[in-house]
Design a protein around this motif. Sequence first.
Motif: not given
Length: 351
Positions: A78-82, A103-106, A121-126, A311-314
């Motif tokens: 999970p990557t967190h942003f503010t 992905y999931t995004f909330s 939340t998800g795998t992000r390629v370079v 692999v990245s799954c929503g």
Amino acid sequence: MITRLAKAGLAATLSVTTLTTGAVLAAGAAAAAPAATPSTSAQHVAVSQSGNYPGGFFRSGNMSASWVSAGTADLTGPTHFTVDLPPGISTDGAMFYSTPYDYTFSTTLSPDGRHLEAVLTGTRVVGKSEFMKLNLRTTPGVPVAGVITVTAANPNDTDPTGHISRYDLGTGGYLPATTQAAPAVTGLDTTTGPGTGGTAVTVSGSNLGSGMVLVGGVPAAGSCTDTACTVTTPGGSGSAPVTVVTPGGTAAAASAFDYTGAAPPAPPAPAISSLSPAASGPVAGGNAVYVLGGNLAAGTVAFGGVPAAHVSCGPSFCSATAPAGSQSGPVGVTVTTAGGTSAPVTYTYTA
């Protein structure tokens, strides 16, 4: 072109049809902050912002918070942003722009509309770039001044640079790059709770601002100040480590959180409905495959039992790169989540 809008608590309609991450939103808008230097972390996320910020005769505006996977390996977890807005400036939420839908995004927004938190939340390629867009409004009688701060944090990112972007509304310019001091966790006020989750926990420490609390690796709903995070535990079982992930790094609590009683019920089993753009590919592998279905979030994908790459799954969509096959012919593609493993769907390796 934008092909998907993921909405989270946003009442207003945003009228944008084309936007490049980090680009100016319209003629005369502020330029994006300079790109960060190469990261020393294999997994790294770098954040920036740009926008038609309010000021002068303009009492409203908009901005984008942009980020890119800038390391040398896929960004996972999970990557967190503010986004923090100064007094007199507020927003009614954010819209997230990204394709594909793996992905999931909330988001959550403070009652005063000045503090927004988002978890991707998800795998992000370079090199993967994405952004969320916010409408901005001003309060009558309050000068348009102060600093807009955007942050990013990921538990697998060990490089604290590139995680903070600041724009000064008063001067109309970006402030110099800065880093946040490394966090420290000194204790938890509660260390036990039911497996169904819902226990209020205060995590004490220092340099916890703009942080995200993970319990057993799962984000816990709540928010952080510099000295404490107040969160509600997700469901779980057994002894779960507690960590706080901030723009300055990750810190673990000395004590785990122990779940008691029955664990929450397992999520529904994943199901695959189809593969796209084709259910076949070369035996050498390496081609992109999209898996469509249901209950796929946070899944892993396998071809004939061999794990796929990237692999990245929503919830209803996975992206993956097919592995090499042992020979030409059909194999079963499956998705595995906490709810189990899906029934296989046929994929054919071609010579």
